[in-house]
Enzyme design. Structure first.
Site, PDB file in Angstrom:
ATOM      1  N   THR A   1       0.820  -1.222   0.000  1.00 29.15           N
ATOM      2  CA  THR A   1       0.000   0.000   0.000  1.00 29.15           C
ATOM      3  C   THR A   1       0.851   1.268   0.000  1.00 29.15           C
ATOM      4  O   THR A   1       0.314   2.367  -0.094  1.00 29.15           O
ATOM      5  CB  THR A   1      -0.898   0.016   1.256  1.00 29.15           C
ATOM      6  OG1 THR A   1      -0.060  -0.245   2.390  1.00 29.15           O
ATOM      7  CG2 THR A   1      -1.988  -1.037   1.176  1.00 29.15           C
TER       8      THR A   1
ATOM      9  N   ALA B   1       4.066   3.978  -1.210  1.00 25.97           N
ATOM     10  CA  ALA B   1       4.383   4.643  -2.481  1.00 25.97           C
ATOM     11  C   ALA B   1       5.166   3.706  -3.404  1.00 25.97           C
ATOM     12  O   ALA B   1       4.841   3.568  -4.590  1.00 25.97           O
ATOM     13  CB  ALA B   1       5.196   5.912  -2.196  1.00 25.97           C
TER      14      ALA B   1
ATOM     15  N   SER C   1      -4.117  -1.758   6.828  1.00 20.74           N
ATOM     16  CA  SER C   1      -4.694  -1.786   5.470  1.00 20.74           C
ATOM     17  C   SER C   1      -5.314  -3.117   5.085  1.00 20.74           C
ATOM     18  O   SER C   1      -5.748  -3.275   3.948  1.00 20.74           O
ATOM     19  CB  SER C   1      -3.663  -1.441   4.411  1.00 20.74           C
ATOM     20  OG  SER C   1      -2.515  -0.963   4.911  1.00 20.74           O
TER      21      SER C   1
ATOM     22  N   ARG D   1      21.603  -4.143   3.409  1.00 17.55           N
ATOM     23  CA  ARG D   1      22.443  -3.688   2.279  1.00 17.55           C
ATOM     24  C   ARG D   1      23.932  -3.891   2.491  1.00 17.55           C
ATOM     25  O   ARG D   1      24.658  -4.224   1.560  1.00 17.55           O
ATOM     26  CB  ARG D   1      22.190  -2.199   2.010  1.00 17.55           C
ATOM     27  CG  ARG D   1      20.879  -1.932   1.325  1.00 17.55           C
ATOM     28  CD  ARG D   1      20.750  -0.445   1.049  1.00 17.55           C
ATOM     29  NE  ARG D   1      19.397  -0.108   0.672  1.00 17.55           N
ATOM     30  CZ  ARG D   1      18.806   1.037   0.975  1.00 17.55           C
ATOM     31  NH1 ARG D   1      19.452   1.971   1.662  1.00 17.55           N
ATOM     32  NH2 ARG D   1      17.579   1.269   0.590  1.00 17.55           N
TER      33      ARG D   1
ATOM     34  N   CYS E   1      18.017   5.104  -2.861  1.00 19.67           N
ATOM     35  CA  CYS E   1      17.600   5.760  -4.116  1.00 19.67           C
ATOM     36  C   CYS E   1      18.651   6.738  -4.666  1.00 19.67           C
ATOM     37  O   CYS E   1      18.971   6.712  -5.862  1.00 19.67           O
ATOM     38  CB  CYS E   1      16.277   6.475  -3.909  1.00 19.67           C
ATOM     39  SG  CYS E   1      16.211   7.429  -2.388  1.00 19.67           S
TER      40      CYS E   1
ATOM     41  N   HIS F   1      14.353  12.875  -7.334  1.00 23.46           N
ATOM     42  CA  HIS F   1      15.544  13.439  -6.697  1.00 23.46           C
ATOM     43  C   HIS F   1      16.450  14.084  -7.749  1.00 23.46           C
ATOM     44  O   HIS F   1      16.511  13.625  -8.895  1.00 23.46           O
ATOM     45  CB  HIS F   1      16.373  12.336  -6.033  1.00 23.46           C
ATOM     46  CG  HIS F   1      15.776  11.750  -4.792  1.00 23.46           C
ATOM     47  ND1 HIS F   1      14.661  12.240  -4.166  1.00 23.46           N
ATOM     48  CD2 HIS F   1      16.188  10.688  -4.041  1.00 23.46           C
ATOM     49  CE1 HIS F   1      14.406  11.505  -3.083  1.00 23.46           C
ATOM     50  NE2 HIS F   1      15.314  10.553  -2.998  1.00 23.46           N
TER      51      HIS F   1
HETATM   52  P1  A2P Z   1       0.227   0.299   5.771  1.00 23.04           P
HETATM   53  O1  A2P Z   1      -0.290   1.066   4.593  1.00 23.04           O
HETATM   54  O2  A2P Z   1      -0.726  -0.775   6.215  1.00 23.04           O
HETATM   55  O3  A2P Z   1       0.723   1.168   6.874  1.00 23.04           O
HETATM   56  P2  A2P Z   1       5.459   4.200   2.634  1.00 23.04           P
HETATM   57  O4  A2P Z   1       6.955   3.968   2.582  1.00 23.04           O
HETATM   58  O5  A2P Z   1       4.903   4.783   1.406  1.00 23.04           O
HETATM   59  O6  A2P Z   1       5.076   4.940   3.886  1.00 23.04           O
HETATM   60  O7  A2P Z   1       4.803   2.722   2.762  1.00 23.04           O
HETATM   61  C1  A2P Z   1       5.130   1.845   3.805  1.00 23.04           C
HETATM   62  C2  A2P Z   1       4.501   0.489   3.508  1.00 23.04           C
HETATM   63  O8  A2P Z   1       4.946  -0.421   4.516  1.00 23.04           O
HETATM   64  C3  A2P Z   1       2.991   0.488   3.584  1.00 23.04           C
HETATM   65  O9  A2P Z   1       2.472  -0.463   2.682  1.00 23.04           O
HETATM   66  C4  A2P Z   1       2.740   0.043   5.016  1.00 23.04           C
HETATM   67  O10 A2P Z   1       1.494  -0.557   5.237  1.00 23.04           O
HETATM   68  C5  A2P Z   1       3.816  -0.987   5.160  1.00 23.04           C
HETATM   69  N1  A2P Z   1       4.124  -1.253   6.566  1.00 23.04           N
HETATM   70  C6  A2P Z   1       4.540  -0.360   7.490  1.00 23.04           C
HETATM   71  N2  A2P Z   1       4.710  -0.973   8.685  1.00 23.04           N
HETATM   72  C7  A2P Z   1       4.409  -2.281   8.483  1.00 23.04           C
HETATM   73  C8  A2P Z   1       4.401  -3.436   9.329  1.00 23.04           C
HETATM   74  N3  A2P Z   1       4.755  -3.366  10.614  1.00 23.04           N
HETATM   75  N4  A2P Z   1       4.016  -4.617   8.795  1.00 23.04           N
HETATM   76  C9  A2P Z   1       3.678  -4.704   7.494  1.00 23.04           C
HETATM   77  N5  A2P Z   1       3.671  -3.650   6.646  1.00 23.04           N
HETATM   78  C10 A2P Z   1       4.034  -2.453   7.141  1.00 23.04           C
END
Ligand code: A2P
Length: 348
Positions: free
Chosen positions: A13, A15, A42, A101, A130, A243
């Site tokens: 979900t 970016a 989500s 990394r 990046c 960037h």
């Molecule tokens: P969620 O949308 O449910 O918070 P970005 O870098 O754009 O902020 O996206 C971070 C991504 O990592 C999102 O899909 C977010 O899900 C997911 N995420 C963040 N924390 C967790 C977690 N503890 N377990 C699984 N997915 C995570």
């Protein structure tokens, strides 16, 4: 065409996760089944892939049982928690976070630069930072012809590097400021709209922040040039998703500008964008949504006969993250490297 495989996106979900979904579709990656994983926040939401609505699932211990490749972009702590489980279940993980990394057992790959290093993976392959990927794309072709001795780089980094919520925050801040309200801050420590600030990652005792040291250490690892001299200054600017970087390259001898342009003009993934008459050079709005790193203002450094100056812009979400990760997955399939040549999984 390779045989279709089961793919999972961890952080679907976000970016980068959403960009990966679009790239798997547009590049016709051979997906048998796509699993979309994120946090419990989500779970149950839907995202579209190839005309199908796929329900996002909360990641659990059972998520990886039938997965062959997991593309992870959910932050370092999530990768550290879940990728060892994915690997134990038999998947190969391509990780966008910084968690693995610099692990010597983990290849750090930019397919245009060091594809061969992926051959000896132990089920985890890391996608570089990046800013490092974008800079490497422009420097590597020159470095092949004449080794670079020293790199001085200043970055102008967009909000997208801090994720979807950071992009939304900058938009909300801009709106608030235009309405003469105080901008609120949650993701970034300071307002980014109508402002800029040195990258806010932790500083080391030498005064360099983590993001700057990623550029140093990751470039050395990707180029397999442990002694390469690099100094970086990373700055966050109020741009949504591409960037920019000002790069100074020092060689042992003068590198003719015309030669550099000729080399870069035929380098995959790089596009020269320069109109000196019109004073038109790469801009983040032109790089947004593009696969190529746009390079321009290639010129001799007037202060050093052996140095070149150049300016580049690249889509941080695309080549800086999602595209590079999908290209690594494509590389594994094309070279038949999905099964690790060394049987033990990476030590984490
Ligand atoms: P969620 O949308 O449910 O918070 P970005 O870098 O754009 O902020 O996206 C971070 C991504 O990592 C999102 O899909 C977010 O899900 C997911 N995420 C963040 N924390 C967790 C977690 N503890 N377990 C699984 N997915 C995570």
């Amino acid at each position: 065409m390779s045989k279709a495989i089961n793919v999972a996106i961890l952080g679907a979900t976000g970016a980068v996760g959403q960009e990966i979904i679009g790239l798997l579709e547009s590049r016709q990656f051979p997906v048998k089944k796509l699993k979309l994983l994120a946090s419990p926040r989500s779970a149950g939401s839907k995202l579209s892939f190839c005309g199908e609505q796929i329900v996002v699932e909360s990641v659990t211990d059972d998520s990886f049982s039938d997965v062959e490749i997991v593309l992870a972009s959910a932050g370092g702590s999530t990768s550290k928690e879940w990728l060892p489980k994915a690997v134990a279940a038999g998947a190969v993980a391509i990780d966008n976070s910084s968690a693995f990394r610099m692990n010597p057992e983990v290849p750090l790959i930019v397919p245009e630069i060091n594809p061969e290093a992926a051959a000896n993976h132990r089920r985890i392959i890391a996608n570089p930072n990046c800013t490092t990927i974008l800079m490497g794309m422009a420097i590597w072709p020159l470095h092949q012809v004449e080794p670079v001795k020293r790199i001085i780089v200043s970055t102008y980094q967009s909000a997208s590097g801090a994720g979807a919520k950071a992009m939304a925050e900058v938009k909300a801040q801009a709106k608030a400021i235009l309405e003469e309200q105080l901008p609120s801050t949650e993701i970034f420590p300071y307002p980014l709209a109508f402002n800029l600030f040195p990258h806010n990652s932790p500083l080391n005792e030498q005064g360099y922040c983590e993001e700057e040291m990623k550029m140093v250490n990751e470039t050395r690892k990707i180029f397999d040039a442990p002694q390469l001299k690099i100094s970086a200054t990373c700055v966050r600017v109020p741009v949504l998703r591409a960037h920019s970087e000002a790069v100074n390259l020092e060689f042992d001898q003068p590198f003719p500008v015309a030669r550099a342009k000729e080399i870069l003009s035929r380098s995959p993934g790089v596009k020269i964008v320069e109109d000196w008459q019109a004073n038109y050079f790469p801009m983040p709005i032109d790089a947004t949504g593009k696969d190529e790193v746009l390079v321009g203002r290639i010129r001799q450094d007037i202060s050093n006969a052996c140095s070149l100056e150049l300016w580049l812009c690249g889509d941080q979400i695309r080549k800086g993250a999602a595209l590079n990760a999908v290209q690594i997955a494509e590389l594994l399939l094309a070279r038949n490297w999905l099964k690790p040549s060394i049987s033990a999984a990476v030590t984490v």
